[in-house]
Write a protein that holds these residues in place. Structure first.
Motif, PDB file in Angstrom:
ATOM      1  N   VAL A  50      -9.449  -3.411  -3.255  1.00 33.09           N
ATOM      2  CA  VAL A  50      -9.197  -2.218  -4.364  1.00 33.09           C
ATOM      3  C   VAL A  50     -10.182  -1.069  -4.106  1.00 33.09           C
ATOM      4  O   VAL A  50      -9.883   0.131  -4.207  1.00 33.09           O
ATOM      5  CB  VAL A  50      -8.778  -2.969  -5.694  1.00 33.09           C
ATOM      6  N   GLN A  51     -11.593  -1.425  -4.426  1.00 31.21           N
ATOM      7  CA  GLN A  51     -12.404  -0.461  -4.204  1.00 31.21           C
ATOM      8  C   GLN A  51     -12.566   0.002  -2.880  1.00 31.21           C
ATOM      9  O   GLN A  51     -12.774   1.377  -2.853  1.00 31.21           O
ATOM     10  CB  GLN A  51     -13.974  -1.023  -4.417  1.00 31.21           C
ATOM     11  N   GLY A  52     -12.230  -0.612  -1.707  1.00 27.97           N
ATOM     12  CA  GLY A  52     -11.979   0.015  -0.550  1.00 27.97           C
ATOM     13  C   GLY A  52     -10.858   1.003  -0.549  1.00 27.97           C
ATOM     14  O   GLY A  52     -11.221   1.950   0.138  1.00 27.97           O
ATOM     15  N   TYR A  53      -9.861   0.699  -0.891  1.00 29.28           N
ATOM     16  CA  TYR A  53      -8.786   1.698  -1.007  1.00 29.28           C
ATOM     17  C   TYR A  53      -9.060   2.899  -1.686  1.00 29.28           C
ATOM     18  O   TYR A  53      -8.760   4.141  -0.917  1.00 29.28           O
ATOM     19  CB  TYR A  53      -7.522   1.081  -1.576  1.00 29.28           C
ATOM     20  N   ARG A  54      -9.790   2.726  -2.821  1.00 33.09           N
ATOM     21  CA  ARG A  54     -10.044   3.968  -3.591  1.00 33.09           C
ATOM     22  C   ARG A  54     -11.182   4.890  -2.867  1.00 33.09           C
ATOM     23  O   ARG A  54     -11.127   6.124  -2.624  1.00 33.09           O
ATOM     24  CB  ARG A  54     -10.693   3.764  -4.714  1.00 33.09           C
ATOM     25  N   GLY A  68      -5.178   1.617  -6.832  1.00 38.96           N
ATOM     26  CA  GLY A  68      -5.601   0.224  -7.264  1.00 38.96           C
ATOM     27  C   GLY A  68      -4.058  -0.521  -7.247  1.00 38.96           C
ATOM     28  O   GLY A  68      -4.129  -1.631  -6.837  1.00 38.96           O
ATOM     29  N   ILE A  69      -3.177   0.029  -7.760  1.00 36.81           N
ATOM     30  CA  ILE A  69      -2.023  -1.029  -8.222  1.00 36.81           C
ATOM     31  C   ILE A  69      -1.057  -1.144  -6.960  1.00 36.81           C
ATOM     32  O   ILE A  69      -0.302  -2.159  -6.894  1.00 36.81           O
ATOM     33  CB  ILE A  69      -1.253  -0.335  -9.324  1.00 36.81           C
ATOM     34  N   ILE A  70      -1.074  -0.235  -6.165  1.00 37.98           N
ATOM     35  CA  ILE A  70      -0.302  -0.591  -4.854  1.00 37.98           C
ATOM     36  C   ILE A  70      -1.048  -1.660  -3.990  1.00 37.98           C
ATOM     37  O   ILE A  70       0.012  -2.504  -3.418  1.00 37.98           O
ATOM     38  CB  ILE A  70      -0.187   0.762  -3.945  1.00 37.98           C
ATOM     39  N   VAL A  71      -2.250  -2.108  -4.170  1.00 38.21           N
ATOM     40  CA  VAL A  71      -2.978  -3.181  -3.394  1.00 38.21           C
ATOM     41  C   VAL A  71      -1.960  -4.443  -4.268  1.00 38.21           C
ATOM     42  O   VAL A  71      -1.851  -5.340  -3.427  1.00 38.21           O
ATOM     43  CB  VAL A  71      -4.115  -3.086  -3.496  1.00 38.21           C
ATOM     44  N   TRP A  72      -2.217  -4.275  -5.472  1.00 38.82           N
ATOM     45  CA  TRP A  72      -1.628  -5.494  -6.257  1.00 38.82           C
ATOM     46  C   TRP A  72      -0.333  -5.757  -6.150  1.00 38.82           C
ATOM     47  O   TRP A  72       0.122  -6.911  -5.833  1.00 38.82           O
ATOM     48  CB  TRP A  72      -1.869  -5.103  -7.825  1.00 38.82           C
ATOM     49  N   PHE A  73       0.589  -4.527  -5.873  1.00 41.27           N
ATOM     50  CA  PHE A  73       1.975  -4.823  -5.339  1.00 41.27           C
ATOM     51  C   PHE A  73       2.054  -5.576  -4.263  1.00 41.27           C
ATOM     52  O   PHE A  73       3.123  -6.609  -4.320  1.00 41.27           O
ATOM     53  CB  PHE A  73       2.802  -3.569  -5.503  1.00 41.27           C
ATOM     54  N   PHE A  74       1.543  -5.247  -3.286  1.00 35.65           N
ATOM     55  CA  PHE A  74       1.490  -5.904  -1.965  1.00 35.65           C
ATOM     56  C   PHE A  74       1.131  -7.261  -1.993  1.00 35.65           C
ATOM     57  O   PHE A  74       1.739  -8.209  -1.522  1.00 35.65           O
ATOM     58  CB  PHE A  74       0.829  -5.128  -0.934  1.00 35.65           C
ATOM     59  N   PHE A  75      -0.074  -7.473  -2.644  1.00 36.29           N
ATOM     60  CA  PHE A  75      -0.408  -8.781  -2.835  1.00 36.29           C
ATOM     61  C   PHE A  75       0.327  -9.720  -3.362  1.00 36.29           C
ATOM     62  O   PHE A  75       0.538 -10.836  -2.881  1.00 36.29           O
ATOM     63  CB  PHE A  75      -1.958  -8.824  -3.381  1.00 36.29           C
ATOM     64  N   SER A  76       0.938  -9.405  -4.594  1.00 35.09           N
ATOM     65  CA  SER A  76       1.582 -10.404  -5.528  1.00 35.09           C
ATOM     66  C   SER A  76       2.996 -10.595  -4.849  1.00 35.09           C
ATOM     67  O   SER A  76       3.541 -11.827  -4.994  1.00 35.09           O
ATOM     68  CB  SER A  76       1.947  -9.809  -6.907  1.00 35.09           C
ATOM     69  N   LEU A  91      -6.557  -7.221   3.916  1.00 36.03           N
ATOM     70  CA  LEU A  91      -5.625  -7.684   3.033  1.00 36.03           C
ATOM     71  C   LEU A  91      -4.614  -8.536   3.576  1.00 36.03           C
ATOM     72  O   LEU A  91      -4.124  -9.613   3.068  1.00 36.03           O
ATOM     73  CB  LEU A  91      -4.970  -6.548   2.304  1.00 36.03           C
ATOM     74  N   ILE A  92      -4.183  -8.211   5.033  1.00 37.66           N
ATOM     75  CA  ILE A  92      -2.982  -9.110   5.608  1.00 37.66           C
ATOM     76  C   ILE A  92      -3.928 -10.531   5.957  1.00 37.66           C
ATOM     77  O   ILE A  92      -3.136 -11.469   5.724  1.00 37.66           O
ATOM     78  CB  ILE A  92      -2.400  -8.135   6.846  1.00 37.66           C
TER      79      ILE A  92
END
Length: 267
Positions: free
Chosen positions: A218-222, A77-85, A156-157
């Motif tokens: 995030v749910q999709g990544y998981r 989940g947090i790798i999505v946040w890193f990219f987004f932020s 996400l992009i």
């Protein structure tokens, strides 16, 4: 407006070689002059992951979510946040950072927010591979569901593209926007299921959290990493996400077109 969107997409595609070149240079320049260089792009997120893991699993004794160890739950989940932020903050400031290009009439500055997103993508790809390796090391099988990670990455992009077109266009006139974004991201981080399981919320409250587009990603990544389902099994969430993202794109194009002629005057 739809025609404008297609023209912008066509323009970005036509500039893909320039975007690739600029994004690589931007990625290298970000860490130029430091002793460890681009290693900082991986060190800082890794330390953050380890800190959260230690606090929540070792310190607070967080239990596995379903049959997923907490470390894997956190990581995917947090790798999505890193990219987004990182993309949002850097993309917001792109016109001011490259103000010397903004003042060149012949340079197509609309590619700059995308350059920042692609620049952040290189680190994100590394962490996707790292997460995949950790999932396999924990004994979780790799399933065909993982292929849809490319779909959610594309989601996400697109979401970031619309968002950064808006924030980057406003930043030259409203310099405090980064401060508001940083405050907003603190709220958004805890409103995204990165550290918490969606099952802890009653359905009457969960729908509010689902209004956050990052919830879908995030749910999709998981689901992709752990083989829990396909994206078309969530038609309502999928329709909502794409509707929201296209609105951002249309608004971003409109704001950029209105404010672009005045960039050189304020930068």
């Amino acid at each position: 407006m739809i025609k404008d969107l297609f023209n912008y997409i066509k323009d970005l595609y036509g500039s893909r070689k320039l975007i690739e070149k600029f994004s690589v240079n931007d990625f290298k320049a970000r860490y130029a002059g430091s002793f460890l260089g681009i290693l900082w792009a991986f060190i800082q997120p890794t330390v953050t992951i380890l800190v959260y893991w230690f606090v929540f699993e070792v310190g607070l004794k967080s239990t596995p979510t379903g049959n997923i160890p907490f470390f894997l739950f956190l990581l995917t989940g947090i790798i999505v946040w890193f990219f987004f932020s990182e993309s949002l903050v850097n993309g917001t400031n792109c016109f001011r950072e490259y103000n010397y290009l903004v003042k060149k009439v012949t340079f197509n500055i609309k590619i700059l927010p995308t350059v920042k997103i692609i620049s952040s993508l290189y680190t994100h790809i590394f962490f996707i591979i790292f997460a995949l390796v950790m999932v396999l090391l924990y004994g979780k099988p790799l399933t065909p569901y993982f292929l849809q990670i490319f779909y959610y990455l594309f989601c996400l992009i697109v979401f970031l593209t619309g968002l950064t077109w808006i924030s980057a266009s406003l930043q030259p006139f409203f310099t405090d926007i980064l401060q508001f974004i940083n405050v907003g991201m603190q709220v958004l981080f805890w409103g995204t299921p990165i550290l918490w399981d969606v099952n802890i919320f009653p359905p009457e409250l969960l729908w509010i959290l689902k209004l956050n587009p990052l919830y879908y990603i995030v749910q999709g990544y998981r689901e992709s990493f752990f083989g829990q389902g396909w994206f078309w099994e969530h038609p309502v969430m999928t329709a909502y996400f794409w509707g929201f993202s296209f609105i951002l794109l249309f608004v971003g194009i409109w704001i950029y077109r209105r404010l672009r002629p005045h960039f050189a005057d304020v930068l």
